[in-house]
Write a protein that holds these residues in place. Structure first.
Motif: not given
Length: 414
Positions: A261-270, A300-305, A322-331
């Motif tokens: 998830i960390g790698e995917e988020i880094k790619n998303i920020i790019t 990969p790419m699931i979140l990006l799409f 507008g704004t995009i809010n991306i939040k990740g947590y454990i439930l």
């Protein structure tokens, strides 16, 4: 001997009725066929007046059905015709219908008196004597029932047994033939599906062979543009080209693999930086990911799409952005990622089309549909994306990934 089939489904009832009627004509006896519970499954043949009247009452019919059920089971246990006396004292014979060691029902014939008195009544009842008192003509009907030599009864049940065996063998052969036909059709369909998959595999292999060539070509072009931007003193353009190169490199490197998830988020920020450069202040984003889930592996790419859809269809059409809010947590046992925007939203009809893969002319919308299919196939149907949206308010997409599944994947890949 348990029943595991329906007599009506396994044996031709018209044929049974025809055989029953012919046997009744030849022997002059009453015939009927019952299921394993003692219930008749076709029309009676040559029933005597006494038995018709007995079965015309609720209690009389109940007595007859129970007697037939009991006699049929006795015949099934013996796997031979079973001669017995009904509650009225008349002789009947139950010939079991057994297929593949399962008792399905029985053919009954008789309703006669015989010179052999060794048979006990299958069920004692004083109902007949009560009926005789109420209806004097019933006693007359009973007295008119004919006597038949027991040797003749034995000959008839031997004939019925042969007929039943032949009928069962024919039904078994038909059942086997149906199974063969079904398996042949299934085999043909499997072969067709295999040929179809082989064709798809060939196309996929061709695409995989072409992908590295295509990517090298694209990287060479991007390097040329980057050098040109440097010569023309355009650092912002050069930065965007570098970001785009990183994006393409990440995508190509992780085809068919899992990423954290960390790698995917880094790619998303790019990706979001590129979009921010394009839209300026109209597109803003916030990222809040729990450190505990950053090392969990996902596709990969699931979140990006999903984010691409939010920008293209949610924020881009909105004049003020507008704004995009991306939040990740454990439930509980899942990692939860929510992607929320305050864009123009999605109507109920449009969302229905997207989730059912009917927006054929919209590539980004089809990506959302494909994401759901991938998640369902990879993790299970309960892991499809939860999408909530209101027009002119925004859209929230909630994705979950099973921790246990991904932990196992992590262990197997370390």
């Amino acid at each position: 001997m348990p029943n595991s089939g329906n007599l009506k489904d396994l044996i031709d009832l018209d044929l049974l009725q025809n055989i029953q009627d012919r046997l009744s004509e030849i022997t002059g006896l009453a015939f009927n066929i019952v299921d394993f519970k003692g219930n008749p499954i076709n029309n009676y043949s040559n029933f005597c007046n006494f038995c018709k009247k007995m079965r015309s009452t609720k209690e009389g019919m109940k007595l007859c059905y129970e007697a037939n059920a009991h006699a049929g089971l006795e015949a099934a246990i013996r796997q031979e015709p079973y001669v017995f006396k009904c509650p009225a004292g008349l002789v009947d014979v139950a010939t079991p219908i057994i297929m593949n060691n399962n008792y399905l029902g029985a053919i009954f014939f008789g309703q006669v008196k015989t010179n052999n008195e060794k048979f006990l009544s299958i069920k004692e009842s004083n109902y007949c004597s009560k009926m005789f008192k109420k209806n004097p003509t019933l006693k007359k009907d009973y007295d008119e029932i004919k006597y038949i030599d027991y040797n003749k009864i034995e000959s008839i049940f031997s004939l019925v047994k042969i007929v039943v065996n032949q009928l069962v063998e024919k039904s078994v052969l038909n059942s086997i033939q149906e199974d063969v036909n079904f398996n042949n059709i299934k085999l043909i369909k499997e072969q067709e599906e295999r040929i179809k998959l082989e064709k798809q595999l060939k196309v996929l292999n061709l695409k995989l062979m072409q992908t590295p060539m295509k990517l090298n070509f694209e990287f060479n072009i991007l390097n040329s543009i980057s050098n040109l931007a440097l010569i023309e003193n355009a650092p912002k353009t050069q930065e965007m080209i570098y970001s785009l190169s990183d994006l393409i490199r990440y995508t190509s490197k992780n085809i068919g693999c899992e990423v954290t998830i960390g790698e995917e988020i880094k790619n998303i920020i790019t990706y979001l930086k590129i979009q921010s450069s394009r839209f300026g202040k109209r597109i803003k984003y916030k990222v809040d990911i729990d450190e505990n889930i950053k090392k969990i592996k996902i596709l990969p790419m699931i979140l990006l799409f999903v984010i691409e859809y939010s920008i293209t269809n949610g924020l881009s059409p909105k004049k003020e952005g507008g704004t995009i809010n991306i939040k990740g947590y454990i439930l509980e046992n899942d990692a939860i990622i929510t992607i929320k925007d305050d864009g123009i939203g999605i109507s109920e009809n449009e969302l229905f089309l997207i989730l059912n893969g009917k927006c054929e002319n919209e590539v980004v919308g089809m990506n959302i549909y494909n994401i759901n299919e991938i998640l369902a196939n990879y993790y299970g149907k309960t892991y499809k994306a939860d999408i909530r949206s209101k027009v002119n308010i925004g859209t929230t997409v909630r994705l979950k990934f099973p921790l246990s599944h991904m932990k196992e994947n992590n262990k197997s890949k370390t």
